[in-house]
Design an enzyme around this catalytic site. Sequence first.
Site, PDB file in Angstrom:
ATOM      1  N   CYS A 114       0.838  -1.194   0.000  1.00 34.91           N
ATOM      2  CA  CYS A 114       0.000   0.000   0.000  1.00 34.91           C
ATOM      3  C   CYS A 114       0.876   1.249   0.000  1.00 34.91           C
ATOM      4  O   CYS A 114       1.861   1.315   0.741  1.00 34.91           O
ATOM      5  CB  CYS A 114      -0.905  -0.016   1.231  1.00 34.91           C
ATOM      6  SG  CYS A 114      -2.033   1.386   1.296  1.00 34.91           S
ATOM      7  N   GLU A 158      -8.507  -0.391  -2.996  1.00 40.22           N
ATOM      8  CA  GLU A 158      -8.719   1.048  -2.873  1.00 40.22           C
ATOM      9  C   GLU A 158     -10.067   1.382  -2.243  1.00 40.22           C
ATOM     10  O   GLU A 158     -10.178   2.302  -1.445  1.00 40.22           O
ATOM     11  CB  GLU A 158      -8.561   1.744  -4.229  1.00 40.22           C
ATOM     12  CG  GLU A 158      -7.190   1.575  -4.862  1.00 40.22           C
ATOM     13  CD  GLU A 158      -6.012   1.939  -3.981  1.00 40.22           C
ATOM     14  OE1 GLU A 158      -6.159   2.743  -3.033  1.00 40.22           O
ATOM     15  OE2 GLU A 158      -4.917   1.402  -4.218  1.00 40.22           O
TER      16      GLU A 158
END
Length: 161
Positions: A114, A158
């Site tokens: 991430c 996301e």
Amino acid sequence: MSDQVSPIQPALDQASWLTASLPIRLYGDPALTTPCADVSPGELRDGSAKRWAAAMEKFLRSYRAHTGTGRGLAANQIGISKRIVLIWVEDEPEIFINPTVLVTEGEGIYPEACLSSASLIAGEVRRPWLASIKYERLDGSIRENQFDPLASRVLLHEIDH
């Protein structure tokens, strides 16, 4: 004393550049755990959503140019507390406004990292193989698509932000 470079030094260098150069919110920032608001029809009409999307695209283009990685970004990762997701599809970014997962199929375990961990934290994540997602585009049109395994994985990651 050894002249040997630590194997994590490249990742640390990347994290240093990232936090100094771009407006990324890193793990622990409350912006990443506060629920985001929907983008309103007025924000689509008045150009706010286009400005937010442009800021997200600029960020991800810069990140990709520097690192060669980065497939997706949620608006809250750069301090915009709205339900906007950008993913890289082939060679272009695509914006998803107010995405909603309708149906998922299958399940697989994938390695994920991430940007909000400066890509220093990676792990195996169990996610569906396929996802059907309803979303708006910047022109206000509503779409519903089933995505392939890679796009599904990035979108679901996301959307989780």
